[in-house]
Motif scaffolding. Structure first.
Motif, PDB file in Angstrom:
ATOM      1  N   ARG A 119      22.530 -10.466 -31.920  1.00  0.00           N
ATOM      2  CA  ARG A 119      23.700 -10.665 -31.166  1.00  0.00           C
ATOM      3  C   ARG A 119      25.093 -11.172 -32.146  1.00  0.00           C
ATOM      4  O   ARG A 119      25.992 -10.622 -32.077  1.00  0.00           O
ATOM      5  N   GLN A 120      24.716 -11.824 -33.111  1.00  0.00           N
ATOM      6  CA  GLN A 120      25.714 -12.239 -34.014  1.00  0.00           C
ATOM      7  C   GLN A 120      26.111 -10.974 -34.860  1.00  0.00           C
ATOM      8  O   GLN A 120      27.408 -10.614 -35.215  1.00  0.00           O
ATOM      9  N   LEU A 122      25.749  -7.741 -34.434  1.00  0.00           N
ATOM     10  CA  LEU A 122      26.339  -6.806 -33.735  1.00  0.00           C
ATOM     11  C   LEU A 122      27.501  -7.228 -32.870  1.00  0.00           C
ATOM     12  O   LEU A 122      28.113  -6.306 -32.115  1.00  0.00           O
ATOM     13  N   GLU A 123      27.881  -8.409 -32.986  1.00  0.00           N
ATOM     14  CA  GLU A 123      29.009  -9.349 -32.127  1.00  0.00           C
ATOM     15  C   GLU A 123      28.697  -8.629 -30.539  1.00  0.00           C
ATOM     16  O   GLU A 123      29.768  -8.246 -30.003  1.00  0.00           O
ATOM     17  N   LEU A 124      27.546  -8.743 -30.134  1.00  0.00           N
ATOM     18  CA  LEU A 124      27.190  -8.474 -28.815  1.00  0.00           C
ATOM     19  C   LEU A 124      27.651  -9.838 -27.852  1.00  0.00           C
ATOM     20  O   LEU A 124      26.938 -10.906 -27.558  1.00  0.00           O
ATOM     21  N   TYR A 125      29.050  -9.944 -27.521  1.00  0.00           N
ATOM     22  CA  TYR A 125      29.458 -11.136 -27.246  1.00  0.00           C
ATOM     23  C   TYR A 125      29.112 -11.551 -25.700  1.00  0.00           C
ATOM     24  O   TYR A 125      29.496 -12.710 -25.318  1.00  0.00           O
ATOM     25  N   ALA A 126      28.684 -10.549 -25.051  1.00  0.00           N
ATOM     26  CA  ALA A 126      28.434 -10.845 -23.658  1.00  0.00           C
ATOM     27  C   ALA A 126      26.629 -10.628 -23.370  1.00  0.00           C
ATOM     28  O   ALA A 126      26.426  -9.727 -23.473  1.00  0.00           O
ATOM     29  N   CYS A 127      26.245 -11.733 -22.544  1.00  0.00           N
ATOM     30  CA  CYS A 127      24.779 -11.508 -22.285  1.00  0.00           C
ATOM     31  C   CYS A 127      24.913 -11.304 -20.852  1.00  0.00           C
ATOM     32  O   CYS A 127      25.566 -12.349 -20.281  1.00  0.00           O
ATOM     33  N   ARG A 153      27.032 -14.626 -19.874  1.00  0.00           N
ATOM     34  CA  ARG A 153      26.858 -15.780 -20.675  1.00  0.00           C
ATOM     35  C   ARG A 153      27.520 -15.294 -22.085  1.00  0.00           C
ATOM     36  O   ARG A 153      27.240 -14.385 -22.424  1.00  0.00           O
ATOM     37  N   GLU A 154      28.524 -16.237 -22.394  1.00  0.00           N
ATOM     38  CA  GLU A 154      29.020 -15.913 -23.683  1.00  0.00           C
ATOM     39  C   GLU A 154      27.669 -15.851 -24.998  1.00  0.00           C
ATOM     40  O   GLU A 154      26.845 -16.670 -24.523  1.00  0.00           O
ATOM     41  N   ASN A 155      27.791 -15.047 -25.700  1.00  0.00           N
ATOM     42  CA  ASN A 155      26.604 -14.721 -26.566  1.00  0.00           C
ATOM     43  C   ASN A 155      26.399 -15.100 -27.967  1.00  0.00           C
ATOM     44  O   ASN A 155      25.537 -15.001 -28.631  1.00  0.00           O
ATOM     45  N   THR A 156      27.624 -15.720 -28.657  1.00  0.00           N
ATOM     46  CA  THR A 156      27.642 -15.753 -29.951  1.00  0.00           C
ATOM     47  C   THR A 156      28.084 -17.179 -30.473  1.00  0.00           C
ATOM     48  O   THR A 156      27.874 -17.226 -31.779  1.00  0.00           O
TER      49      THR A 156
END
Ligand code: NAP
Length: 377
Positions: A119-120, A122-127, A153-156
């Motif tokens: 997640r971090q 690839l900066e996948l900021y939304a779950c 959900r904020e993801n990072t």
């Protein structure tokens, strides 16, 4: 792009981004990561179901070309002990859309959770975790169908950022001295310390960016007598602990939940339990132009390789993925087939232990029943 171990399929075209929009060909290459533990059971089962639904929906006009990518234990075997190869990250960026099974977090010094790293990196900021009820699924609730929410959900950030300093280390002492002496903080001697970063970028609420279509609860009562005006979204600001109670007692009051990382983690598992549990809860990690869909449960190591567990969490994550790429017919076929098969009492062990008279089938048997139902629909 040239890869060392990733073999892209000979046919198929890449998804591209044009004017900020996904451009999906009829023969897209999608990435898949099998996953550790029960990944060997659920991933092939889901691929059978997804492929059957695509075939049924489009009669050969559209077809997915799958590219296997590697993370976790399988990657370590291929990339000389590397659980998190860079080229897998490159390939996901390149393909834009991928789906993954669960990954073991190796236990030991220096290992971060692979999911958190993914997640971090690839900066996948939304779950994104939709939670809704499917007919026939065993649930502890009286009215499980009343819950139908999408949790963002904020993801990072938050306590998952991994900025932590073990008690007794020089780094811990340095930070403790700074916090006590320069910032006036007070806490127990020898406390381990962690930093919980929350940025405005990652947590800003909708009222600021979408003021034209949102209203606050104060406005709802002061200007609209408590009745939501047509076309407006009401933002209900709730404290983390009370939302657990509200989701249990008055689930119909909420459609979308936006939360910090840790609260969202708890809340999405609790909400999933209301509609049948982790075995069927789907999810996705998203950035603006990269999305990785995933089973939300873990690797369930005690069941690995036994052809036993429920593949539905990963399968419904695939449903989200097909909706995301603009092939909604695929997901609807799978959802209908799921309800039919479960109504016929054909279920995996997790449902079988809750549904009297059900026929327990293995992972592969459940997938076969779904494929039959899709073909017959
Ligand atoms: P888990 O793998 O999710 O398993 C916990 C329990 O949940 C299982 O024992 C089983 O319950 C039930 N369960 C999980 N998947 C199921 C499925 N597909 N069908 C039916 N039931 C299912 O959690 P864990 O044992 O705490 O974690 C094991 C490993 O997974 C750890 O290494 C952890 O780091 C990793 N993990 C990975 C992810 C991810 O990749 N996204 C998420 C969470 C954990 P019963 O025992 O009652 O049958």
């Amino acid at each position: 792009m040239a890869y060392q171990h990733v073999k892209l399929p000979k046919s198929g075209s890449r998804i591209t981004i044009e004017n900020d929009q996904l451009k999906v060909p009829d023969d897209p290459v999608l990435g898949f990561i099998e996953g550790d533990g029960i990944g060997v059971d659920i991933t092939p089962a889901c691929m059978k179901v997804w492929n059957a639904a695509v075939e049924k929906a489009y009669g050969g006009k559209r077809r997915v070309h799958w590219a296997e990518l590697f993370l976790g234990e399988k990657a370590a075997g291929i990339y000389d002990g590397d659980y998190f190869p860079n080229e897998t990250m490159d390939a996901i960026r390149d393909l834009t859309v991928a789906i993954k099974g669960p990954l073991t977090t190796p236990v030991g010094e220096g290992f971060r959770s692979l999911n958190v790293s993914l997640r971090q990196t690839l900066e996948l900021y939304a779950c994104v975790r939709p939670v809704k009820y499917y007919k026939g699924v065993p649930s502890p609730m009286k009215k499980p169908e009343a819950l139908d929410v999408v949790i963002f959900r904020e993801n990072t950030e938050d306590v998952y950022s991994g900025i932590e300093f073990e008690a007794g280390t020089p780094e811990n002492r340095k930070l403790a001295d700074f916090l006590r002496n320069e910032m006036g903080a007070s806490f127990f001697e020898d406390a381990a310390l962690g930093v919980k970063p929350i940025s405005a970028k990652g947590s800003k609420l909708a009222a600021e960016e979408f003021g034209d279509i949102t209203i606050t609860e104060d406005e709802l009562w002061e200007k609209h007598n408590g009745k939501r005006p047509e076309g407006k979204i009401v933002i209900k600001d709730r404290i983390a602990d009370i939302i657990f109670q509200l989701l249990l007692l008055r689930p119909e009051e909420f459609d979308v939940l936006a939360t910090m990382n840790l609260n969202g983690d708890y809340l999405s598992d609790a909400a999933a339990a209301q509609v049948g549990g982790m075995g069927i809860a789907p999810g996705a990690n998203m950035a603006d132009h990269v999305a990785v869909f995933e089973a939300t449960h873990g690797t369930a190591p005690k069941y690995a390789g036994q052809d036993k567990v429920n593949p539905s969490s990963l399968m419904f994550s695939g449903v989200m993925m097909f909706d995301y790429i603009g092939w909604p017919e695929v997901g609807r076929l799978i959802e209908q087939a799921f309800e039919k098969v479960v109504a016929d009492g054909i279920v995996t062990y997790d449902f079988a232990r809750q549904v009297e008279g059900a026929t327990e089938v293995p992972t592969s048997g459940f997938a076969d029943a779904l494929v039959e139902a899709i073909k017959a629909s």
